[in-house]
Scaffold this active site. Structure first.
Site, PDB file in Angstrom:
ATOM      1  N   ALA A  24     -90.029  38.380  46.340  1.00 17.59           N
ATOM      2  CA  ALA A  24     -90.483  38.653  45.208  1.00 17.59           C
ATOM      3  C   ALA A  24     -91.674  37.620  44.809  1.00 17.59           C
ATOM      4  O   ALA A  24     -92.452  37.914  43.961  1.00 17.59           O
ATOM      5  CB  ALA A  24     -89.346  38.321  43.996  1.00 17.59           C
ATOM      6  N   THR A  28     -95.439  37.617  41.997  1.00 19.12           N
ATOM      7  CA  THR A  28     -95.490  37.035  40.795  1.00 19.12           C
ATOM      8  C   THR A  28     -96.919  37.046  40.246  1.00 19.12           C
ATOM      9  O   THR A  28     -97.179  36.996  38.915  1.00 19.12           O
ATOM     10  CB  THR A  28     -94.774  35.650  40.670  1.00 19.12           C
ATOM     11  OG1 THR A  28     -95.660  34.847  41.927  1.00 19.12           O
ATOM     12  CG2 THR A  28     -93.249  35.679  40.990  1.00 19.12           C
ATOM     13  N   ARG A  36     -85.438  33.878  40.823  1.00 21.69           N
ATOM     14  CA  ARG A  36     -84.936  32.639  41.052  1.00 21.69           C
ATOM     15  C   ARG A  36     -85.704  31.470  40.308  1.00 21.69           C
ATOM     16  O   ARG A  36     -85.253  30.463  39.967  1.00 21.69           O
ATOM     17  CB  ARG A  36     -84.379  32.112  42.167  1.00 21.69           C
ATOM     18  CG  ARG A  36     -83.225  33.130  42.646  1.00 21.69           C
ATOM     19  CD  ARG A  36     -82.656  32.856  43.879  1.00 21.69           C
ATOM     20  NE  ARG A  36     -81.513  33.523  44.463  1.00 21.69           N
ATOM     21  CZ  ARG A  36     -81.687  34.930  44.918  1.00 21.69           C
ATOM     22  NH1 ARG A  36     -82.915  35.800  44.930  1.00 21.69           N
ATOM     23  NH2 ARG A  36     -80.705  35.812  45.018  1.00 21.69           N
ATOM     24  N   HIS A 119     -84.974  46.641  50.920  1.00 26.36           N
ATOM     25  CA  HIS A 119     -84.296  47.272  49.781  1.00 26.36           C
ATOM     26  C   HIS A 119     -84.562  48.343  48.917  1.00 26.36           C
ATOM     27  O   HIS A 119     -84.426  48.771  47.814  1.00 26.36           O
ATOM     28  CB  HIS A 119     -84.425  45.845  48.598  1.00 26.36           C
ATOM     29  CG  HIS A 119     -83.943  44.704  49.362  1.00 26.36           C
ATOM     30  ND1 HIS A 119     -84.030  43.701  48.642  1.00 26.36           N
ATOM     31  CD2 HIS A 119     -83.139  44.554  50.242  1.00 26.36           C
ATOM     32  CE1 HIS A 119     -83.352  42.620  49.571  1.00 26.36           C
ATOM     33  NE2 HIS A 119     -82.750  43.123  50.347  1.00 26.36           N
ATOM     34  N   CYS A 130     -75.521  64.618  44.936  1.00 26.88           N
ATOM     35  CA  CYS A 130     -75.772  65.846  46.090  1.00 26.88           C
ATOM     36  C   CYS A 130     -76.756  65.509  46.454  1.00 26.88           C
ATOM     37  O   CYS A 130     -77.843  66.445  47.340  1.00 26.88           O
ATOM     38  CB  CYS A 130     -76.172  66.988  44.787  1.00 26.88           C
ATOM     39  SG  CYS A 130     -77.592  66.754  43.732  1.00 26.88           S
ATOM     40  N   CYS A 155     -77.356  68.571  39.082  1.00 24.66           N
ATOM     41  CA  CYS A 155     -75.755  69.014  39.380  1.00 24.66           C
ATOM     42  C   CYS A 155     -75.247  68.103  38.128  1.00 24.66           C
ATOM     43  O   CYS A 155     -73.824  68.325  38.059  1.00 24.66           O
ATOM     44  CB  CYS A 155     -75.555  68.122  40.646  1.00 24.66           C
ATOM     45  SG  CYS A 155     -75.580  66.471  40.636  1.00 24.66           S
ATOM     46  N   SER A 193     -90.314  34.218  49.344  1.00 22.68           N
ATOM     47  CA  SER A 193     -88.775  34.579  49.713  1.00 22.68           C
ATOM     48  C   SER A 193     -87.967  33.275  49.506  1.00 22.68           C
ATOM     49  O   SER A 193     -88.523  32.186  50.174  1.00 22.68           O
ATOM     50  CB  SER A 193     -88.595  35.399  50.659  1.00 22.68           C
ATOM     51  OG  SER A 193     -86.950  35.127  50.897  1.00 22.68           O
TER      52      SER A 193
HETATM   53  P1  NAD Z   1     -86.471  34.939  44.972  1.00 22.75           P
HETATM   54  O1  NAD Z   1     -86.521  35.148  43.352  1.00 22.75           O
HETATM   55  O2  NAD Z   1     -85.054  34.513  45.418  1.00 22.75           O
HETATM   56  O3  NAD Z   1     -87.638  33.878  45.755  1.00 22.75           O
HETATM   57  C1  NAD Z   1     -88.978  33.844  45.332  1.00 22.75           C
HETATM   58  C2  NAD Z   1     -89.588  32.587  45.987  1.00 22.75           C
HETATM   59  O4  NAD Z   1     -91.011  32.721  46.046  1.00 22.75           O
HETATM   60  C3  NAD Z   1     -89.263  31.504  45.411  1.00 22.75           C
HETATM   61  O5  NAD Z   1     -89.006  30.553  46.246  1.00 22.75           O
HETATM   62  C4  NAD Z   1     -90.369  30.980  44.423  1.00 22.75           C
HETATM   63  O6  NAD Z   1     -90.480  29.549  44.572  1.00 22.75           O
HETATM   64  C5  NAD Z   1     -91.493  31.485  45.321  1.00 22.75           C
HETATM   65  N1  NAD Z   1     -92.784  31.947  44.558  1.00 22.75           N
HETATM   66  C6  NAD Z   1     -92.837  32.571  43.350  1.00 22.75           C
HETATM   67  N2  NAD Z   1     -93.940  32.765  43.095  1.00 22.75           N
HETATM   68  C7  NAD Z   1     -94.745  32.417  44.149  1.00 22.75           C
HETATM   69  C8  NAD Z   1     -96.237  32.547  44.574  1.00 22.75           C
HETATM   70  N3  NAD Z   1     -97.083  32.817  43.608  1.00 22.75           N
HETATM   71  N4  NAD Z   1     -96.435  31.998  45.699  1.00 22.75           N
HETATM   72  C9  NAD Z   1     -95.695  31.526  46.778  1.00 22.75           C
HETATM   73  N5  NAD Z   1     -94.367  31.546  46.385  1.00 22.75           N
HETATM   74  C10 NAD Z   1     -93.816  31.681  45.208  1.00 22.75           C
HETATM   75  O7  NAD Z   1     -86.896  36.545  45.747  1.00 22.75           O
HETATM   76  P2  NAD Z   1     -86.508  37.185  47.135  1.00 22.75           P
HETATM   77  O8  NAD Z   1     -86.104  35.908  48.205  1.00 22.75           O
HETATM   78  O9  NAD Z   1     -87.322  38.068  47.213  1.00 22.75           O
HETATM   79  O10 NAD Z   1     -85.121  37.603  46.648  1.00 22.75           O
HETATM   80  C11 NAD Z   1     -84.875  38.185  45.361  1.00 22.75           C
HETATM   81  C12 NAD Z   1     -84.494  39.758  45.444  1.00 22.75           C
HETATM   82  O11 NAD Z   1     -84.845  40.459  44.361  1.00 22.75           O
HETATM   83  C13 NAD Z   1     -84.972  40.357  46.577  1.00 22.75           C
HETATM   84  O12 NAD Z   1     -84.109  41.503  47.016  1.00 22.75           O
HETATM   85  C14 NAD Z   1     -86.201  41.086  45.872  1.00 22.75           C
HETATM   86  O13 NAD Z   1     -86.968  42.087  46.557  1.00 22.75           O
HETATM   87  C15 NAD Z   1     -85.824  41.409  44.788  1.00 22.75           C
HETATM   88  N6  NAD Z   1     -86.900  41.416  43.735  1.00 22.75           N
HETATM   89  C16 NAD Z   1     -87.993  42.075  43.978  1.00 22.75           C
HETATM   90  C17 NAD Z   1     -88.890  42.434  42.924  1.00 22.75           C
HETATM   91  C18 NAD Z   1     -90.329  43.074  43.330  1.00 22.75           C
HETATM   92  O14 NAD Z   1     -90.260  43.832  44.060  1.00 22.75           O
HETATM   93  N7  NAD Z   1     -91.683  42.472  42.945  1.00 22.75           N
HETATM   94  C19 NAD Z   1     -88.939  41.154  41.948  1.00 22.75           C
HETATM   95  C20 NAD Z   1     -87.878  40.455  41.573  1.00 22.75           C
HETATM   96  C21 NAD Z   1     -86.722  40.542  42.503  1.00 22.75           C
END
Ligand code: NAD
Length: 249
Positions: A24, A28, A36, A119, A130, A155, A193
């Site tokens: 994620a 951002t 998180r 995911h 269905c 359905c 991540s």
């Molecule tokens: P997570 O939220 O657990 O961790 C995100 C990590 O990225 C953290 O360590 C954070 O400090 C870091 N981070 C945030 N912004 C950053 C940046 N600009 N540069 C570098 N690091 C940065 O995310 P996760 O591990 O992906 O797990 C969460 C679950 O939720 C996953 O399954 C994810 O796919 C899903 N999710 C997806 C989305 C999306 O598709 N954009 C958004 C939210 C959650």
């Protein structure tokens, strides 16, 4: 002292079979909050509840109240420099594949080709009864037309999206493809991540156990930091743009 983008560029230059694992934090900088970090989704909702299969089945109105605005929010944003850098690394042969936990389609929109979405993705509507698939547009149209905000299949059953919900099995073919790459990889680059979500986080350990290297680029800590050959902190877009420049691509 933290490592530098040039250190990561060197590892990528030396690797024969490098893969990326993204989460994620990749998105951002496009405006999609992660789960998180401070201000992340987790502070307002518990995604393991509103994003769960059991809530989808027992309270579809609550499920769609959470998910319907997220569809619009995700449709309104664009890939950021981190997505473009990952696509450039694949085009130049420095990355073989991108395994992502994200469901937002931003890697695909930036041009990543060998993309493994473990995911699922926000690309369609799906009926669990269905097994019909609908376009995302049609799913949204049905949600907006329904009094309770819940889109329904022909359905009669409520539709979900192509995103894997908590409590649902991960797509077997994507997990197998990710696993196959992890077995062959001599470098895994983790971006954005927290490596808190199984089983995908085990890919990092698999690559290291197989003699490969681990590089991590996230703002926050991960449980795998101690075994990383390169550990970068800071914004993914800024750092990866410097990596691309250092490689001259
Ligand atoms: P997570 O939220 O657990 O961790 C995100 C990590 O990225 C953290 O360590 C954070 O400090 C870091 N981070 C945030 N912004 C950053 C940046 N600009 N540069 C570098 N690091 C940065 O995310 P996760 O591990 O992906 O797990 C969460 C679950 O939720 C996953 O399954 C994810 O796919 C899903 N999710 C997806 C989305 C999306 O598709 N954009 C958004 C939210 C959650």
């Amino acid at each position: 002292m933290d490592d530098t983008p040039q250190d990561l560029a060197r590892l990528l230059g030396e690797a024969e079979h490098a893969i990326a694992l993204t989460g994620a934090g990749m998105s951002t900088e496009s405006g999609i909050p992660d789960f998180r970090s401070p201000g992340g989704v987790w502070e307002k909702h518990d995604p393991t509840v509103v994003g769960s299969l059991s809530v989808f089945l027992s309270q579809p109105e609550l499920f769609w109240q959470f998910h319907r605005p997220r569809i619009d929010m995700i449709a309104s944003v664009d890939p950021n420099p981190a997505h473009h850098a990952i696509a450039a690394l694949e085009r130049s042969g420095h990355l073989r594949a991108v395994v992502t936990q994200n469901i937002d389609r931003l890697h695909a929109r930036a041009g990543s080709r060998d993309l493994i979405e473990v995911h699922g993705s926000l690309d369609r509507g799906h009926c669990l009864r269905c097994e019909s698939d609908l376009t995302l547009e049609e799913t949204v149209r049905r949600a907006d037309a329904a009094e309770d905000g819940v889109p329904r299949c022909e359905c009669g059953f409520q539709l979900k999206t192509g995103v894997v919900q908590f409590g649902e099995a991960l797509p077997a073919s994507a997990i197998q493809a990710a696993h196959d790459h992890a077995l062959r990889a001599d470098l895994i680059l983790v971006v954005g991540s927290s490596l808190a979500v199984s089983p995908v986080n085990q890919m990092a350990q698999m690559v290291v156990d197989g003699g490969g290297r681990l590089a991590i680029l996230t703002e926050g800590d991960t449980p795998f930091d101690d075994i990383a050959s390169v550990r970068l902190r800071g914004r993914a877009g800024v750092q990866l743009t410097e990596v691309v420049q250092a490689l001259g691509i």
